[in-house]
Design an enzyme around this catalytic site. Structure first.
Site, PDB file in Angstrom:
ATOM      1  N   CYS A 100       2.610  -0.808  -8.979  1.00 26.56           N
ATOM      2  CA  CYS A 100       3.707  -0.438  -8.078  1.00 26.56           C
ATOM      3  C   CYS A 100       5.039  -0.406  -8.808  1.00 26.56           C
ATOM      4  CB  CYS A 100       3.768  -1.394  -6.899  1.00 26.56           C
ATOM      5  SG  CYS A 100       3.850  -3.141  -7.363  1.00 26.56           S
TER       6      CYS A 100
ATOM      7  N   GLY B 265       0.816  -1.204   0.000  1.00 27.78           N
ATOM      8  CA  GLY B 265       0.000   0.000   0.000  1.00 27.78           C
ATOM      9  C   GLY B 265       0.846   1.248   0.000  1.00 27.78           C
ATOM     10  N   SER B 266       0.266   2.311   0.521  1.00 26.42           N
ATOM     11  CA  SER B 266       0.910   3.624   0.453  1.00 26.42           C
ATOM     12  C   SER B 266       2.068   3.738   1.438  1.00 26.42           C
ATOM     13  CB  SER B 266      -0.111   4.723   0.750  1.00 26.42           C
ATOM     14  OG  SER B 266      -0.488   4.688   2.118  1.00 26.42           O
TER      15      SER B 266
ATOM     16  N   GLU C  97       5.455  -3.354   1.401  1.00 28.54           N
ATOM     17  CA  GLU C  97       5.798  -2.833   0.082  1.00 28.54           C
ATOM     18  C   GLU C  97       5.117  -1.473  -0.022  1.00 28.54           C
ATOM     19  OE1 GLU C  97       4.393  -3.386  -4.409  1.00 28.54           O
ATOM     20  OE2 GLU C  97       4.841  -5.287  -3.403  1.00 28.54           O
TER      21      GLU C  97
ATOM     22  N   GLY D 282       0.553   5.072   4.879  1.00 26.35           N
ATOM     23  CA  GLY D 282      -0.162   4.041   5.625  1.00 26.35           C
ATOM     24  C   GLY D 282       0.755   2.936   6.096  1.00 26.35           C
ATOM     25  N   GLY D 283       1.672   2.512   5.223  1.00 32.07           N
ATOM     26  CA  GLY D 283       2.597   1.456   5.599  1.00 32.07           C
ATOM     27  C   GLY D 283       3.536   1.875   6.711  1.00 32.07           C
TER      28      GLY D 283
END
Length: 503
Positions: free
Chosen positions: A269, A208-209, A232, A212-213
Protein backbone atom coordinates in the site's frame (compact mmCIF):
# COMPACT_ATOMS: atom_id res chain seq x y z
CA UNK A 1 -7.31 -28.47 6.12
CA UNK A 2 -8.95 -27.47 2.83
CA UNK A 3 -10.40 -24.29 1.41
CA UNK A 4 -13.90 -25.71 1.77
CA UNK A 5 -13.53 -25.46 5.54
CA UNK A 6 -14.01 -21.68 5.23
CA UNK A 7 -17.54 -21.58 3.86
CA UNK A 8 -19.69 -18.46 3.78
CA UNK A 9 -21.14 -17.51 7.15
CA UNK A 10 -24.94 -17.72 7.17
CA UNK A 11 -27.09 -14.81 8.42
CA UNK A 12 -28.11 -16.94 11.41
CA UNK A 13 -24.49 -17.71 12.27
CA UNK A 14 -23.48 -14.06 11.89
CA UNK A 15 -26.28 -12.94 14.22
CA UNK A 16 -25.16 -15.43 16.87
CA UNK A 17 -21.49 -14.35 16.54
CA UNK A 18 -22.19 -10.64 16.85
CA UNK A 19 -24.59 -11.21 19.76
CA UNK A 20 -21.84 -13.16 21.55
CA UNK A 21 -19.41 -10.31 20.84
CA UNK A 22 -21.87 -7.83 22.33
CA UNK A 23 -22.23 -10.00 25.43
CA UNK A 24 -18.45 -10.12 25.79
CA UNK A 25 -17.98 -6.36 25.44
CA UNK A 26 -18.69 -5.44 29.05
CA UNK A 27 -16.61 -8.17 30.69
CA UNK A 28 -13.70 -7.56 28.29
CA UNK A 29 -13.80 -3.80 28.92
CA UNK A 30 -13.59 -4.48 32.64
CA UNK A 31 -10.44 -6.60 32.44
CA UNK A 32 -7.34 -5.14 34.05
CA UNK A 33 -4.33 -3.97 32.07
CA UNK A 34 -2.37 -7.06 33.08
CA UNK A 35 -5.24 -9.37 32.11
CA UNK A 36 -5.65 -7.76 28.71
CA UNK A 37 -1.91 -7.77 28.09
CA UNK A 38 -1.88 -11.48 28.93
CA UNK A 39 -4.51 -12.10 26.24
CA UNK A 40 -2.38 -10.37 23.63
CA UNK A 41 0.75 -12.25 24.67
CA UNK A 42 -1.14 -15.54 24.55
CA UNK A 43 -2.22 -14.88 20.96
CA UNK A 44 1.32 -13.88 19.97
CA UNK A 45 2.85 -16.94 21.60
CA UNK A 46 0.37 -19.24 19.89
CA UNK A 47 1.20 -17.83 16.45
CA UNK A 48 4.95 -17.96 17.06
CA UNK A 49 4.63 -21.54 18.25
CA UNK A 50 3.05 -22.62 14.96
CA UNK A 51 5.01 -20.30 12.67
CA UNK A 52 6.47 -23.10 10.52
CA UNK A 53 3.05 -24.57 9.75
CA UNK A 54 1.45 -21.18 9.15
CA UNK A 55 4.20 -20.01 6.80
CA UNK A 56 3.82 -23.18 4.74
CA UNK A 57 0.08 -22.62 4.37
CA UNK A 58 0.57 -18.92 3.59
CA UNK A 59 3.16 -19.61 0.91
CA UNK A 60 0.88 -22.15 -0.77
CA UNK A 61 -1.95 -19.62 -0.91
CA UNK A 62 -0.05 -16.40 -1.68
CA UNK A 63 3.33 -17.32 -3.27
CA UNK A 64 4.92 -14.54 -1.21
CA UNK A 65 7.93 -16.64 -0.25
CA UNK A 66 9.19 -17.98 3.05
CA UNK A 67 11.50 -15.08 3.93
CA UNK A 68 8.81 -12.44 3.43
CA UNK A 69 6.21 -14.48 5.30
CA UNK A 70 8.46 -15.21 8.27
CA UNK A 71 9.19 -11.53 8.56
CA UNK A 72 5.48 -10.85 8.50
CA UNK A 73 4.82 -13.37 11.27
CA UNK A 74 7.41 -11.59 13.39
CA UNK A 75 5.76 -8.26 12.66
CA UNK A 76 2.34 -9.67 13.55
CA UNK A 77 3.37 -11.08 16.92
CA UNK A 78 5.45 -7.98 17.57
CA UNK A 79 2.34 -5.85 17.09
CA UNK A 80 0.39 -7.96 19.56
CA UNK A 81 3.15 -7.57 22.14
CA UNK A 82 3.50 -3.84 21.45
CA UNK A 83 -0.17 -3.34 22.28
CA UNK A 84 0.30 -5.34 25.46
CA UNK A 85 2.91 -2.73 26.40
CA UNK A 86 0.53 0.06 25.39
CA UNK A 87 -2.18 -1.30 27.68
CA UNK A 88 0.17 -1.71 30.62
CA UNK A 89 1.70 1.76 30.15
CA UNK A 90 -1.78 3.28 30.32
CA UNK A 91 -1.41 6.73 28.77
CA UNK A 92 -3.73 5.65 25.94
CA UNK A 93 -6.59 6.17 28.42
CA UNK A 94 -5.96 9.95 28.34
CA UNK A 95 -6.96 10.25 32.00
CA UNK A 96 -7.76 13.85 32.99
CA UNK A 97 -9.07 15.31 36.23
CA UNK A 98 -10.31 18.81 37.01
CA UNK A 99 -11.07 19.26 40.71
CA UNK A 100 -13.98 21.45 41.84
CA UNK A 101 -13.61 25.22 41.88
CA UNK A 102 -16.77 27.04 43.03
CA UNK A 103 -15.07 30.41 42.47
CA UNK A 104 -14.57 29.78 38.75
CA UNK A 105 -16.90 31.43 36.26
CA UNK A 106 -18.98 29.44 35.71
CA UNK A 107 -18.39 27.30 38.83
CA UNK A 108 -16.47 24.14 38.02
CA UNK A 109 -17.70 20.75 39.25
CA UNK A 110 -15.47 17.71 39.73
CA UNK A 111 -14.80 16.44 36.19
CA UNK A 112 -12.91 13.24 35.38
CA UNK A 113 -12.39 12.05 31.81
CA UNK A 114 -10.95 8.93 30.23
CA UNK A 115 -11.34 6.80 27.13
CA UNK A 116 -13.57 3.74 27.15
CA UNK A 117 -13.95 0.86 24.62
CA UNK A 118 -16.49 1.36 21.84
CA UNK A 119 -17.73 -2.25 21.80
CA UNK A 120 -17.54 -5.00 19.17
CA UNK A 121 -15.32 -4.15 16.18
CA UNK A 122 -15.50 -5.62 12.67
CA UNK A 123 -12.10 -6.12 11.04
CA UNK A 124 -11.69 -6.74 7.30
CA UNK A 125 -8.53 -8.70 6.51
CA UNK A 126 -6.29 -7.54 3.65
CA UNK A 127 -5.00 -9.57 0.72
CA UNK A 128 -1.43 -8.27 0.51
CA UNK A 129 -0.39 -8.90 4.12
CA UNK A 130 -1.85 -12.31 5.04
CA UNK A 131 -0.53 -12.04 8.60
CA UNK A 132 0.18 -8.43 9.59
CA UNK A 133 -3.04 -6.89 8.16
CA UNK A 134 -5.19 -9.97 8.41
CA UNK A 135 -6.85 -12.13 11.05
CA UNK A 136 -4.44 -11.28 13.89
CA UNK A 137 -3.07 -8.09 12.36
CA UNK A 138 -2.83 -4.55 13.62
CA UNK A 139 -6.58 -3.81 13.57
CA UNK A 140 -7.34 -6.92 15.62
CA UNK A 141 -4.46 -6.29 18.01
CA UNK A 142 -5.38 -2.65 18.65
CA UNK A 143 -9.09 -3.40 19.05
CA UNK A 144 -8.45 -6.20 21.55
CA UNK A 145 -6.01 -3.94 23.39
CA UNK A 146 -8.72 -1.28 23.63
CA UNK A 147 -11.01 -3.86 25.23
CA UNK A 148 -13.22 -4.45 22.20
CA UNK A 149 -14.35 -7.89 20.99
CA UNK A 150 -13.37 -8.53 17.37
CA UNK A 151 -15.20 -10.18 14.48
CA UNK A 152 -12.84 -10.67 11.54
CA UNK A 153 -14.09 -10.91 7.96
CA UNK A 154 -11.62 -13.28 6.27
CA UNK A 155 -10.08 -12.37 2.92
CA UNK A 156 -10.86 -14.93 0.19
CA UNK A 157 -7.25 -14.81 -1.03
CA UNK A 158 -5.94 -16.94 1.84
CA UNK A 159 -8.85 -18.90 3.36
CA UNK A 160 -6.90 -21.82 4.82
CA UNK A 161 -4.44 -19.51 6.53
CA UNK A 162 -7.28 -17.35 7.86
CA UNK A 163 -8.95 -20.34 9.46
CA UNK A 164 -5.68 -21.67 10.88
CA UNK A 165 -4.74 -18.34 12.48
CA UNK A 166 -8.29 -17.75 13.74
CA UNK A 167 -8.39 -21.15 15.42
CA UNK A 168 -5.05 -20.51 17.11
CA UNK A 169 -6.06 -17.06 18.32
CA UNK A 170 -9.47 -18.17 19.57
CA UNK A 171 -7.96 -21.08 21.49
CA UNK A 172 -5.21 -18.91 22.96
CA UNK A 173 -7.61 -16.19 24.08
CA UNK A 174 -9.97 -18.70 25.66
CA UNK A 175 -7.08 -20.37 27.46
CA UNK A 176 -5.95 -17.01 28.82
CA UNK A 177 -9.41 -16.28 30.22
CA UNK A 178 -11.02 -14.10 27.58
CA UNK A 179 -14.82 -13.87 27.80
CA UNK A 180 -16.75 -16.07 25.38
CA UNK A 181 -17.40 -14.10 22.18
CA UNK A 182 -14.19 -12.05 22.37
CA UNK A 183 -12.99 -13.19 18.94
CA UNK A 184 -14.53 -14.83 15.87
CA UNK A 185 -14.00 -15.29 12.13
CA UNK A 186 -16.64 -14.93 9.41
CA UNK A 187 -16.43 -15.17 5.63
CA UNK A 188 -18.35 -14.32 2.45
CA UNK A 189 -18.92 -11.20 0.37
CA UNK A 190 -22.51 -10.69 1.50
CA UNK A 191 -21.46 -11.49 5.06
CA UNK A 192 -19.07 -8.55 4.98
CA UNK A 193 -21.81 -6.11 4.05
CA UNK A 194 -24.11 -7.57 6.69
CA UNK A 195 -21.37 -7.36 9.30
CA UNK A 196 -20.95 -3.60 8.77
CA UNK A 197 -24.71 -3.15 9.14
CA UNK A 198 -25.11 -5.42 12.16
CA UNK A 199 -26.45 -3.37 15.11
CA UNK A 200 -24.01 -4.98 17.55
CA UNK A 201 -20.95 -3.72 15.64
CA UNK A 202 -19.68 -0.36 16.88
CA UNK A 203 -16.72 0.32 14.54
CA UNK A 204 -15.01 -1.11 11.45
CA UNK A 205 -11.34 -1.48 10.50
CA UNK A 206 -10.70 -2.06 6.79
CA UNK A 207 -7.67 -2.39 4.51
CA UNK A 208 -8.37 -2.92 0.83
CA UNK A 209 -9.45 -1.39 -2.44
CA UNK A 210 -10.89 2.08 -2.89
CA UNK A 211 -14.06 0.71 -4.49
CA UNK A 212 -14.68 -1.96 -1.86
CA UNK A 213 -13.81 0.33 1.03
CA UNK A 214 -16.01 3.14 -0.23
CA UNK A 215 -18.98 0.78 -0.58
CA UNK A 216 -18.59 -0.42 3.02
CA UNK A 217 -17.92 3.13 4.26
CA UNK A 218 -21.22 4.22 2.74
CA UNK A 219 -23.01 1.31 4.43
CA UNK A 220 -21.55 2.29 7.80
CA UNK A 221 -22.64 5.90 7.31
CA UNK A 222 -26.13 4.91 6.13
CA UNK A 223 -26.97 2.84 9.21
CA UNK A 224 -29.76 4.13 11.46
CA UNK A 225 -26.92 4.52 13.98
CA UNK A 226 -23.85 5.44 11.88
CA UNK A 227 -20.57 4.02 13.15
CA UNK A 228 -16.94 4.98 12.53
CA UNK A 229 -15.33 3.29 9.53
CA UNK A 230 -11.54 3.32 9.57
CA UNK A 231 -10.63 2.44 6.00
CA UNK A 232 -7.20 2.32 4.41
CA UNK A 233 -7.98 2.53 0.70
CA UNK A 234 -5.91 3.81 -2.25
CA UNK A 235 -2.54 5.57 -2.26
CA UNK A 236 0.01 6.47 -4.96
CA UNK A 237 2.63 7.68 -2.43
CA UNK A 238 4.31 10.27 -4.69
CA UNK A 239 8.03 10.97 -4.65
CA UNK A 240 9.65 14.32 -5.52
CA UNK A 241 13.25 14.45 -6.75
CA UNK A 242 14.93 17.85 -6.89
CA UNK A 243 17.25 18.86 -9.71
CA UNK A 244 20.21 18.99 -7.33
CA UNK A 245 19.53 15.47 -6.07
CA UNK A 246 19.14 14.13 -9.60
CA UNK A 247 22.45 15.69 -10.62
CA UNK A 248 24.34 14.50 -7.55
CA UNK A 249 23.03 10.96 -7.22
CA UNK A 250 20.50 10.19 -9.93
CA UNK A 251 21.69 6.61 -10.42
CA UNK A 252 21.50 5.90 -6.69
CA UNK A 253 17.97 7.31 -6.48
CA UNK A 254 16.94 5.22 -9.48
CA UNK A 255 18.22 2.03 -7.83
CA UNK A 256 16.29 2.83 -4.68
CA UNK A 257 13.13 3.54 -6.67
CA UNK A 258 13.31 0.23 -8.52
CA UNK A 259 13.78 -1.66 -5.26
CA UNK A 260 10.82 0.15 -3.70
CA UNK A 261 8.19 -0.02 -6.44
CA UNK A 262 8.92 -3.68 -7.24
CA UNK A 263 8.98 -4.83 -3.61
CA UNK A 264 6.47 -7.62 -3.12
CA UNK A 265 5.60 -7.44 -6.84
CA UNK A 266 4.43 -3.88 -6.25
CA UNK A 267 1.67 -5.03 -3.91
CA UNK A 268 2.43 -2.74 -0.97
CA UNK A 269 0.00 0.00 0.00
CA UNK A 270 3.05 2.28 0.32
CA UNK A 271 4.46 1.57 -3.14
CA UNK A 272 5.70 4.76 -4.86
CA UNK A 273 3.48 4.99 -7.92
CA UNK A 274 4.30 8.49 -9.21
CA UNK A 275 7.70 10.21 -9.16
CA UNK A 276 8.14 13.89 -10.04
CA UNK A 277 11.59 14.25 -11.62
CA UNK A 278 13.38 17.17 -13.28
CA UNK A 279 13.00 16.96 -17.05
CA UNK A 280 16.18 16.41 -19.07
CA UNK A 281 18.11 15.29 -15.97
CA UNK A 282 18.55 11.75 -17.25
CA UNK A 283 16.34 10.10 -14.63
CA UNK A 284 14.54 8.03 -17.31
CA UNK A 285 17.87 6.53 -18.35
CA UNK A 286 18.98 5.97 -14.76
CA UNK A 287 15.76 4.10 -13.96
CA UNK A 288 16.01 2.05 -17.15
CA UNK A 289 19.57 1.07 -16.28
CA UNK A 290 18.62 0.24 -12.70
CA UNK A 291 15.78 -2.01 -13.83
CA UNK A 292 17.95 -3.70 -16.44
CA UNK A 293 20.63 -4.33 -13.79
CA UNK A 294 18.32 -6.32 -11.53
CA UNK A 295 16.78 -8.30 -14.39
CA UNK A 296 13.40 -9.94 -13.96
CA UNK A 297 11.89 -8.49 -10.78
CA UNK A 298 8.38 -9.70 -11.51
CA UNK A 299 6.55 -12.51 -9.83
CA UNK A 300 3.19 -13.99 -9.03
CA UNK A 301 0.51 -11.60 -7.85
CA UNK A 302 -1.77 -12.53 -5.01
CA UNK A 303 -5.00 -13.12 -6.89
CA UNK A 304 -6.19 -13.38 -10.52
CA UNK A 305 -8.42 -10.36 -9.88
CA UNK A 306 -5.43 -8.29 -8.74
CA UNK A 307 -3.39 -9.36 -11.77
CA UNK A 308 -6.26 -8.43 -14.08
CA UNK A 309 -6.49 -5.01 -12.46
CA UNK A 310 -2.75 -4.50 -12.90
CA UNK A 311 -2.85 -5.39 -16.60
CA UNK A 312 -5.83 -3.11 -17.16
CA UNK A 313 -4.22 -0.21 -15.29
CA UNK A 314 -0.94 -0.49 -17.20
CA UNK A 315 -2.77 -0.76 -20.51
CA UNK A 316 -4.86 2.35 -19.79
CA UNK A 317 -1.77 4.40 -18.96
CA UNK A 318 0.31 3.12 -21.89
CA UNK A 319 -2.50 3.76 -24.39
CA UNK A 320 -2.29 7.50 -23.81
CA UNK A 321 -0.33 9.44 -26.45
CA UNK A 322 1.31 11.54 -23.72
CA UNK A 323 2.74 8.49 -21.90
CA UNK A 324 5.83 6.59 -23.05
CA UNK A 325 7.41 3.32 -21.95
CA UNK A 326 10.79 3.79 -20.24
CA UNK A 327 11.53 0.20 -19.26
CA UNK A 328 9.81 -3.15 -19.16
CA UNK A 329 6.86 -4.18 -21.28
CA UNK A 330 3.23 -3.22 -21.19
CA UNK A 331 2.44 -6.63 -22.66
CA UNK A 332 2.01 -8.56 -19.48
CA UNK A 333 1.83 -12.35 -19.12
CA UNK A 334 -1.49 -14.06 -18.56
CA UNK A 335 -2.58 -15.57 -15.28
CA UNK A 336 -1.21 -14.11 -12.06
CA UNK A 337 2.33 -13.32 -13.26
CA UNK A 338 3.49 -9.72 -13.59
CA UNK A 339 6.66 -7.96 -14.73
CA UNK A 340 7.93 -4.51 -13.80
CA UNK A 341 7.08 -1.51 -15.99
CA UNK A 342 8.27 2.10 -15.88
CA UNK A 343 6.31 4.76 -17.77
CA UNK A 344 6.97 8.46 -18.30
CA UNK A 345 4.94 11.60 -18.92
CA UNK A 346 5.04 15.32 -18.12
CA UNK A 347 3.23 17.92 -16.06
CA UNK A 348 1.08 19.09 -18.95
CA UNK A 349 -0.30 15.57 -19.33
CA UNK A 350 -0.85 15.38 -15.59
CA UNK A 351 -2.91 18.54 -15.75
CA UNK A 352 -4.99 17.17 -18.63
CA UNK A 353 -5.84 13.86 -16.98
CA UNK A 354 -4.99 13.79 -13.25
CA UNK A 355 -7.69 11.22 -12.53
CA UNK A 356 -6.00 8.75 -14.88
CA UNK A 357 -2.32 9.45 -14.29
CA UNK A 358 -2.67 9.72 -10.52
CA UNK A 359 -4.86 6.64 -10.03
CA UNK A 360 -3.36 3.80 -8.01
CA UNK A 361 -2.32 0.80 -10.09
CA UNK A 362 -1.65 -2.05 -7.68
CA UNK A 363 1.43 -3.88 -8.92
CA UNK A 364 5.00 -3.27 -10.18
CA UNK A 365 4.47 -0.14 -12.25
CA UNK A 366 5.76 3.39 -11.72
CA UNK A 367 5.12 6.65 -13.62
CA UNK A 368 7.86 9.26 -13.95
CA UNK A 369 6.48 12.78 -14.46
CA UNK A 370 9.00 15.33 -15.74
CA UNK A 371 8.83 18.96 -14.59
CA UNK A 372 10.81 21.79 -16.24
CA UNK A 373 10.92 24.41 -13.47
CA UNK A 374 9.62 25.34 -10.03
CA UNK A 375 6.29 26.52 -11.42
CA UNK A 376 5.63 23.16 -13.06
CA UNK A 377 6.68 21.34 -9.90
CA UNK A 378 4.27 23.45 -7.86
CA UNK A 379 1.50 22.76 -10.37
CA UNK A 380 2.12 19.01 -10.19
CA UNK A 381 2.25 18.93 -6.38
CA UNK A 382 -1.07 20.80 -6.27
CA UNK A 383 -2.68 17.89 -8.13
CA UNK A 384 -1.36 15.11 -5.90
CA UNK A 385 -4.08 13.15 -4.09
CA UNK A 386 -4.01 12.25 -0.41
CA UNK A 387 -1.52 9.46 0.27
CA UNK A 388 -0.25 7.36 3.12
CA UNK A 389 3.28 8.65 2.53
CA UNK A 390 5.27 10.96 0.29
CA UNK A 391 9.03 11.15 -0.16
CA UNK A 392 11.36 14.03 -0.97
CA UNK A 393 14.83 13.41 -2.39
CA UNK A 394 17.04 16.48 -2.07
CA UNK A 395 20.54 17.54 -1.10
CA UNK A 396 21.39 18.64 2.46
CA UNK A 397 22.30 22.16 1.34
CA UNK A 398 18.78 22.59 -0.10
CA UNK A 399 16.98 21.87 3.15
CA UNK A 400 16.47 25.46 4.29
CA UNK A 401 14.81 26.43 1.03
CA UNK A 402 12.49 23.43 0.86
CA UNK A 403 10.17 24.40 3.71
CA UNK A 404 7.38 25.64 1.35
CA UNK A 405 7.51 22.40 -0.66
CA UNK A 406 7.49 20.32 2.51
CA UNK A 407 4.45 22.25 3.73
CA UNK A 408 2.55 21.35 0.56
CA UNK A 409 3.56 17.70 0.77
CA UNK A 410 2.56 17.31 4.40
CA UNK A 411 -0.92 18.63 3.56
CA UNK A 412 -1.37 15.55 1.37
CA UNK A 413 0.29 12.76 3.33
CA UNK A 414 0.34 11.08 6.71
CA UNK A 415 4.12 10.54 6.59
CA UNK A 416 6.81 12.54 4.81
CA UNK A 417 10.09 10.73 4.07
CA UNK A 418 13.41 12.53 3.53
CA UNK A 419 15.81 10.83 1.10
CA UNK A 420 14.13 7.47 1.50
CA UNK A 421 11.18 5.46 0.25
CA UNK A 422 7.63 5.07 1.52
CA UNK A 423 7.79 1.27 1.57
CA UNK A 424 8.69 -0.12 4.95
CA UNK A 425 6.45 0.94 7.86
CA UNK A 426 8.01 0.58 11.29
CA UNK A 427 5.61 -0.50 14.05
CA UNK A 428 6.34 2.02 16.81
CA UNK A 429 4.74 4.41 19.24
CA UNK A 430 5.22 7.39 16.90
CA UNK A 431 4.24 5.79 13.59
CA UNK A 432 1.32 7.16 11.60
CA UNK A 433 -0.03 5.06 8.75
CA UNK A 434 -2.88 7.14 7.44
CA UNK A 435 -3.55 10.23 5.38
CA UNK A 436 -6.16 12.33 3.60
CA UNK A 437 -8.76 10.80 1.29
CA UNK A 438 -8.45 8.56 -0.69
CA UNK A 439 -5.63 7.10 1.39
CA UNK A 440 -7.99 6.69 4.33
CA UNK A 441 -11.49 7.57 5.43
CA UNK A 442 -10.26 9.00 8.76
CA UNK A 443 -6.99 10.98 8.41
CA UNK A 444 -6.84 11.67 12.15
CA UNK A 445 -6.09 8.02 12.84
CA UNK A 446 -3.49 5.36 12.03
CA UNK A 447 -3.72 1.64 11.36
CA UNK A 448 -0.08 1.03 12.38
CA UNK A 449 1.63 1.95 15.63
CA UNK A 450 0.58 2.45 19.22
CA UNK A 451 -2.00 5.18 18.58
CA UNK A 452 -4.03 2.80 16.39
CA UNK A 453 -5.76 1.89 19.66
CA UNK A 454 -7.40 5.34 19.70
CA UNK A 455 -9.78 4.35 16.90
CA UNK A 456 -11.70 1.98 19.11
CA UNK A 457 -12.17 4.19 22.16
CA UNK A 458 -14.43 7.09 23.06
CA UNK A 459 -14.24 9.71 25.85
CA UNK A 460 -16.51 9.52 28.88
CA UNK A 461 -16.61 12.27 31.52
CA UNK A 462 -17.68 11.50 35.09
CA UNK A 463 -19.07 14.54 36.90
CA UNK A 464 -19.24 14.63 40.71
CA UNK A 465 -19.26 10.82 40.99
CA UNK A 466 -18.69 9.22 44.39
CA UNK A 467 -15.17 7.86 44.72
CA UNK A 468 -16.39 4.26 44.96
CA UNK A 469 -18.00 4.52 41.52
CA UNK A 470 -15.01 5.98 39.69
CA UNK A 471 -12.85 3.84 37.41
CA UNK A 472 -9.47 3.07 38.95
CA UNK A 473 -7.75 5.30 36.37
CA UNK A 474 -9.57 8.36 37.76
CA UNK A 475 -9.42 7.80 41.52
CA UNK A 476 -7.66 10.31 43.73
CA UNK A 477 -4.93 7.92 44.88
CA UNK A 478 -4.01 6.88 41.30
CA UNK A 479 -3.78 3.17 42.10
CA UNK A 480 -2.64 2.35 38.53
CA UNK A 481 0.26 4.82 38.71
CA UNK A 482 -0.80 6.53 35.46
CA UNK A 483 0.54 9.77 34.09
CA UNK A 484 -2.61 11.91 34.28
CA UNK A 485 -3.48 15.53 33.56
CA UNK A 486 -4.70 16.94 36.87
CA UNK A 487 -5.89 20.55 36.81
CA UNK A 488 -3.99 21.04 33.57
CA UNK A 489 -0.67 19.57 34.73
CA UNK A 490 0.77 16.15 33.85
CA UNK A 491 1.58 14.17 36.99
CA UNK A 492 1.60 10.72 38.54
CA UNK A 493 0.92 12.13 41.98
CA UNK A 494 -2.39 11.55 43.78
CA UNK A 495 -4.95 14.30 43.46
CA UNK A 496 -3.84 17.05 45.84
CA UNK A 497 -0.20 15.88 45.69
CA UNK A 498 2.75 18.13 44.96
CA UNK A 499 2.66 17.57 41.23
CA UNK A 500 -1.04 18.33 40.77
CA UNK A 501 -0.87 22.10 40.69
CA UNK A 502 -4.20 23.89 40.30
CA UNK A 503 -4.93 26.55 37.71
Amino acid sequence: MTTSELSDTSPHQLAAITAAAAAAAGPLADTSADERAALLHAAADAIDGRADDLVAVAHAETALGEARLRGEVARTTGQLRLFADVVREGSYLEAMIDTPDPAASPPRPDLRRMLRPLGPVAVFAASNFPFAFSVAGGDTASALAAGCPVVVKAHPGHPRLSRAVADLVAEALAGAGAPDGTFALVSGLETGAALVQDPHIRAVGFTGSLAGGRALFDLAAARPDPIPFYGELGSVNPVVVTAAAAAARGAEIARGLVGSFTLGVGQFCTKPGVVLVPADAGMDEHVRDALDAVGDVGGEMLLPRIAEGFRAGVAELAARPDVTVVAGSVHQPEGTAATAVVLASDVAALQRAPDVLLAEVFGPVCLLVGYRDHDELDAAVALLPGSLAMALHAQPEEAAGLAPLLARLQERAGRVVWNGWPTGVAVTWSQHHGGPWPATTAPLHTSVGATAIRRFLRPVVYQDLPADLLPAALRDDNPLGLLRRVNGRLTRDPVGGAGAVGR
